[in-house]
Structures are given as structure tokens and as C-alpha cells.
Design a protein around this motif. Structure first.
Motif, mmCIF file in Angstrom:
data_model
loop_
_atom_site.group_PDB
_atom_site.id
_atom_site.type_symbol
_atom_site.label_atom_id
_atom_site.label_comp_id
_atom_site.label_asym_id
_atom_site.label_seq_id
_atom_site.Cartn_x
_atom_site.Cartn_y
_atom_site.Cartn_z
ATOM 1 N N ILE A 67 23.538 13.836 -38.142
ATOM 2 C CA ILE A 67 24.154 12.647 -38.027
ATOM 3 C C ILE A 67 25.083 12.721 -39.320
ATOM 4 C CG2 ILE A 67 23.836 10.225 -38.557
ATOM 5 C CD1 ILE A 67 21.267 10.476 -36.518
ATOM 6 N N ASP A 68 24.569 13.307 -40.662
ATOM 7 C CA ASP A 68 25.659 13.303 -41.508
ATOM 8 C C ASP A 68 26.583 14.125 -41.631
ATOM 9 O OD1 ASP A 68 23.852 11.814 -43.587
ATOM 10 O OD2 ASP A 68 22.665 13.474 -44.129
ATOM 11 N N SER A 69 26.394 15.305 -40.703
ATOM 12 C CA SER A 69 27.653 16.088 -40.329
ATOM 13 C C SER A 69 28.542 15.385 -39.670
ATOM 14 C CB SER A 69 27.101 17.322 -39.714
ATOM 15 O OG SER A 69 27.945 18.122 -39.136
ATOM 16 N N GLU A 124 24.740 6.395 -29.348
ATOM 17 C CA GLU A 124 25.751 6.140 -28.059
ATOM 18 C C GLU A 124 26.762 5.116 -28.537
ATOM 19 O OE1 GLU A 124 22.886 4.747 -25.317
ATOM 20 O OE2 GLU A 124 21.892 6.759 -25.015
ATOM 21 N N ALA A 125 26.313 4.161 -29.216
ATOM 22 C CA ALA A 125 27.525 3.102 -29.683
ATOM 23 C C ALA A 125 28.583 3.821 -30.489
ATOM 24 C CB ALA A 125 26.873 1.880 -30.504
ATOM 25 N N SER A 126 28.329 4.804 -31.421
ATOM 26 C CA SER A 126 29.027 5.556 -32.391
ATOM 27 C C SER A 126 29.860 6.220 -31.371
ATOM 28 C CB SER A 126 28.406 6.414 -33.367
ATOM 29 O OG SER A 126 29.091 6.888 -34.025
ATOM 30 N N ALA A 132 26.701 5.232 -36.850
ATOM 31 C CA ALA A 132 26.216 6.714 -37.099
ATOM 32 C C ALA A 132 25.263 6.186 -38.431
ATOM 33 C CB ALA A 132 27.256 7.456 -37.571
ATOM 34 N N GLU A 133 25.763 5.485 -39.337
ATOM 35 C CA GLU A 133 25.071 4.964 -40.543
ATOM 36 C C GLU A 133 23.669 4.201 -39.964
ATOM 37 O OE1 GLU A 133 25.087 5.830 -43.860
ATOM 38 O OE2 GLU A 133 26.943 6.432 -43.899
ATOM 39 N N GLU A 134 23.805 3.383 -39.308
ATOM 40 C CA GLU A 134 22.706 2.447 -38.751
ATOM 41 C C GLU A 134 21.359 3.516 -37.901
ATOM 42 O OE1 GLU A 134 21.735 -0.419 -39.217
ATOM 43 O OE2 GLU A 134 23.334 -0.570 -40.477
ATOM 44 N N ALA A 135 22.056 4.377 -37.367
ATOM 45 C CA ALA A 135 21.189 5.389 -36.545
ATOM 46 C C ALA A 135 20.501 6.321 -37.708
ATOM 47 C CB ALA A 135 22.189 6.372 -35.622
#
Length: 124
Positions: A58-60, A98-100, A116-119
Motif C-alpha cells: 500500500i505504501d508503494s 477497492e475504492a482507491s 489507500a491511507e485508510e486501508a
């Protein structure tokens, strides 16, 4: 005239000999500080927990979104999403990924970053 030229050469030589070590030392101090800051950031963002691999993906993806590489971000987020499929206790994080991905498809980089941050928060 020769005496002045010799003095000029000596001054130039001593100046170079004084400046070069100072430049080398200052560059190594700056590099050392940057390296330690980067390592500290990486250690705090991924503590080595059970989801650290997913958090790295996710960070990537986040970094790629910020750099404008949406295709690379999609690949990274899709890998993270596939890693979440076997983990029902983190379904909220999967929904945010999925939303991202949907936001990326719609060229909404702010929305993609937010989700992505929330994930990532859901996995920490």
C-alpha cells in the motif's frame, strides 16, 4: 613577478587543500542524516507485524500515486488486495483498496490517496 606567481600558486593550492576536505565532510554529514531519517521512517511505518507486507504494498502504491505513476499504483494495490482476500477480519481495508482502485480508474488521485491511507490504517 616570479615571486608573486609563486605566492599565488601557494594560496590557490592551500585553498583547494582546505576546501576539498570541508566539502567531503559536509556531504557525508548530510548523507548520514538523510539515511537515518529514512530508516527511522521505514521502521515506524512497518513494524514487522502480520500485515507488514501488505502495508509495504500500500505504501508503494501511495508513493506511485504521488509520483503520477497510476499504472504502477494499480499493480501494487491489486497485489495488496489479493493478499487481503484470505483475511476476513480486515475486510474494511480491502474495501478501501477497492475504492482507491476505482478512484484511480476515474483519475481521482486525491480520492485514491485517501482510500489507500485508510486501508493502511485498517491494517496497522
Amino acid at each position: 613577478m616570479t615571486n608573486i606567481l609563486q605566492n599565488y600558486r601557494r594560496v590557490a593550492l592551500f585553498s583547494i587543500l582546505a576546501i576539498v576536505p570541508l566539502l567531503l565532510i559536509s556531504n557525508s554529514v548530510i548523507s548520514y542524516g538523510q539515511t537515518n531519517t529514512t530508516n527511522a521512517t521505514n521502521q515506524t511505518s512497518t513494524s514487522g507485524g502480520p500485515n507488514s507486507g501488505l502495508i509495504k504494498l500500500i505504501d508503494s502504491g501511495i508513493l506511485m500515486i504521488k509520483s503520477g505513476d497510476n499504472e504502477g499504483a494499480k499493480k501494487s494495490l491489486l497485489q495488496a488486495e489479493s493478499g487481503l482476500e484470505d483475511k476476513p477480519n480486515v475486510s474494511g481495508a480491502e474495501k478501501h483498496i477497492e475504492a482507491s482502485l476505482k478512484a484511480l480508474k476515474d483519475n481521482d488521485t486525491n480520492g485514491a490517496l485517501t482510500h489507500a491511507e485508510e486501508a493502511k490504517k485498517g491494517l496497522a
